[in-house]
Design a protein around this motif. Structure first.
Motif, PDB file in Angstrom:
ATOM      1  N   ARG A 251       9.217  -0.481  -9.011  1.00 40.89           N
ATOM      2  CA  ARG A 251       9.833  -1.657  -9.635  1.00 40.89           C
ATOM      3  C   ARG A 251       8.917  -2.878  -9.556  1.00 40.89           C
ATOM      4  O   ARG A 251       8.976  -3.757 -10.401  1.00 40.89           O
ATOM      5  N   ASP A 252       8.072  -2.899  -8.522  1.00 42.73           N
ATOM      6  CA  ASP A 252       7.109  -3.994  -8.383  1.00 42.73           C
ATOM      7  C   ASP A 252       5.841  -3.743  -9.200  1.00 42.73           C
ATOM      8  O   ASP A 252       4.894  -4.515  -9.121  1.00 42.73           O
ATOM      9  N   GLY A 253       5.825  -2.626  -9.961  1.00 36.43           N
ATOM     10  CA  GLY A 253       4.703  -2.350 -10.847  1.00 36.43           C
ATOM     11  C   GLY A 253       3.573  -1.547 -10.225  1.00 36.43           C
ATOM     12  O   GLY A 253       2.482  -1.504 -10.785  1.00 36.43           O
ATOM     13  N   ASP A 254       3.810  -0.913  -9.102  1.00 32.25           N
ATOM     14  CA  ASP A 254       2.764  -0.134  -8.424  1.00 32.25           C
ATOM     15  C   ASP A 254       2.639   1.254  -9.048  1.00 32.25           C
ATOM     16  O   ASP A 254       3.498   2.118  -8.856  1.00 32.25           O
ATOM     17  N   ASP A 255       1.568   1.469  -9.824  1.00 30.03           N
ATOM     18  CA  ASP A 255       1.349   2.761 -10.479  1.00 30.03           C
ATOM     19  C   ASP A 255       1.029   3.876  -9.490  1.00 30.03           C
ATOM     20  O   ASP A 255       1.260   5.053  -9.778  1.00 30.03           O
ATOM     21  N   ASP A 256       0.493   3.530  -8.329  1.00 28.47           N
ATOM     22  CA  ASP A 256       0.201   4.553  -7.323  1.00 28.47           C
ATOM     23  C   ASP A 256       1.480   5.228  -6.830  1.00 28.47           C
ATOM     24  O   ASP A 256       1.472   6.403  -6.461  1.00 28.47           O
TER      25      ASP A 256
ATOM     26  N   MET B 110       0.845  -1.176   0.000  1.00 25.90           N
ATOM     27  CA  MET B 110       0.000   0.000   0.000  1.00 25.90           C
ATOM     28  C   MET B 110       0.891   1.241   0.000  1.00 25.90           C
ATOM     29  O   MET B 110       1.804   1.358   0.810  1.00 25.90           O
ATOM     30  N   VAL B 111       0.618   2.171  -0.901  1.00 25.82           N
ATOM     31  CA  VAL B 111       1.425   3.379  -1.037  1.00 25.82           C
ATOM     32  C   VAL B 111       0.871   4.459  -0.132  1.00 25.82           C
ATOM     33  O   VAL B 111      -0.334   4.648  -0.010  1.00 25.82           O
ATOM     34  N   SER B 112       1.794   5.193   0.470  1.00 24.36           N
ATOM     35  CA  SER B 112       1.426   6.326   1.304  1.00 24.36           C
ATOM     36  C   SER B 112       2.212   7.543   0.840  1.00 24.36           C
ATOM     37  O   SER B 112       3.387   7.419   0.484  1.00 24.36           O
ATOM     38  N   PRO B 113       1.593   8.728   0.856  1.00 23.84           N
ATOM     39  CA  PRO B 113       2.322   9.943   0.492  1.00 23.84           C
ATOM     40  C   PRO B 113       3.533  10.197   1.391  1.00 23.84           C
ATOM     41  O   PRO B 113       4.427  10.947   1.033  1.00 23.84           O
ATOM     42  N   ARG B 114       3.558   9.561   2.550  1.00 18.45           N
ATOM     43  CA  ARG B 114       4.679   9.745   3.472  1.00 18.45           C
ATOM     44  C   ARG B 114       5.820   8.750   3.221  1.00 18.45           C
ATOM     45  O   ARG B 114       6.852   8.824   3.883  1.00 18.45           O
ATOM     46  N   ASP B 115       5.646   7.826   2.282  1.00 17.19           N
ATOM     47  CA  ASP B 115       6.696   6.853   1.977  1.00 17.19           C
ATOM     48  C   ASP B 115       7.956   7.566   1.506  1.00 17.19           C
ATOM     49  O   ASP B 115       7.890   8.592   0.815  1.00 17.19           O
ATOM     50  N   SER B 116       9.106   7.007   1.864  1.00 17.93           N
ATOM     51  CA  SER B 116      10.376   7.574   1.409  1.00 17.93           C
ATOM     52  C   SER B 116      10.521   7.336  -0.092  1.00 17.93           C
ATOM     53  O   SER B 116       9.868   6.458  -0.669  1.00 17.93           O
ATOM     54  N   ASP B 117      11.400   8.107  -0.718  1.00 16.91           N
ATOM     55  CA  ASP B 117      11.653   7.910  -2.150  1.00 16.91           C
ATOM     56  C   ASP B 117      12.193   6.510  -2.414  1.00 16.91           C
ATOM     57  O   ASP B 117      11.857   5.883  -3.417  1.00 16.91           O
ATOM     58  N   GLN B 118      13.014   6.029  -1.504  1.00 21.83           N
ATOM     59  CA  GLN B 118      13.561   4.692  -1.664  1.00 21.83           C
ATOM     60  C   GLN B 118      12.431   3.655  -1.692  1.00 21.83           C
ATOM     61  O   GLN B 118      12.424   2.747  -2.521  1.00 21.83           O
ATOM     62  N   ARG B 119      11.469   3.798  -0.797  1.00 21.22           N
ATOM     63  CA  ARG B 119      10.315   2.876  -0.768  1.00 21.22           C
ATOM     64  C   ARG B 119       9.484   3.006  -2.040  1.00 21.22           C
ATOM     65  O   ARG B 119       9.031   2.010  -2.609  1.00 21.22           O
TER      66      ARG B 119
END
Length: 195
Positions: free
Chosen positions: A16-21, A1-10
């Motif tokens: 790379r895993d194909g997550d368009d979000d 699950m993507v969060s706007p607070r995720d680091s750039d590395q994450r």
């Protein structure tokens, strides 16, 4: 699950895993700041022919594509901003070189009104009629070359760079250049035959 607070590395891992979000989060995070950065780097001549938002989208799309190809990393604890600004500076420089080439020199641009007026300033041919005829001629050429080659011409007419067309259609840059050269010759011959 993507969060706007995720680091750039994450976000890179998710991309790379194909997550368009993750791409959307990167865009939301960097597009406004990048738009200001690009706008500040465009000189007055480029500003008249280049929309910063177009460059921003192109730069960030290139970033996402290259991350997915494994070409870019975000060092732990660092952001992508440094990489993005380098990409932006290169893109602006390429645009500057593109528009300063002798055939495209912005100082040589003339308006359509100047093009269809004689020396006294009177309009020789109504601009709208000339544009309609030109548009019909271009459409005829697009239809005559078939859908694949027509798509290349259509994208070029919409302002895409040769590299962007090649990426979008998964063709080599040289292949796109050859097709565009042939299409230019065909269009020129068609326009000359109209006279």
């Amino acid at each position: 699950m993507v969060s706007p607070r995720d680091s750039d590395q994450r976000l890179i891992e998710l991309l790379r895993d194909g997550d368009d979000d993750a791409a959307a989060v990167i865009y939301d995070r960097y597009a406004p700041k990048l738009n200001d950065f690009v706008a500040a780097k465009l000189d007055s001549r480029l500003k008249s022919s280049t929309d910063p938002e177009d460059l921003v989208q192109s730069i960030l799309w290139s970033l996402v594509r290259r991350v997915r190809m494994g070409q870019y990393e975000a060092p732990e604890g660092k952001t992508l901003w440094s990489l993005i600004t380098v990409m932006a500076l290169h893109r602006v420089q390429r645009r500057r070189e593109h528009f300063s080439a002798q055939k495209r020199d912005g100082n040589r641009n003339i308006s359509l009104a100047d093009l269809v007026a004689d020396q006294s300033g009177r309009e020789v041919v109504p601009a709208s009629a000339s544009l309609e005829e030109f548009h019909r001629t271009v459409q005829d050429v697009v239809e005559s070359v078939g859908p694949e080659l027509g798509q290349i011409l259509q994208l070029r007419l919409e302002g895409f760079l040769v590299e962007e067309i090649a990426d979008k259609l998964k063709r080599s840059k040289r292949s796109v250049e050859r097709v565009l050269s042939r299409l230019k010759q065909q269009l020129a011959k068609t326009l000359i035959d109209l006279d």
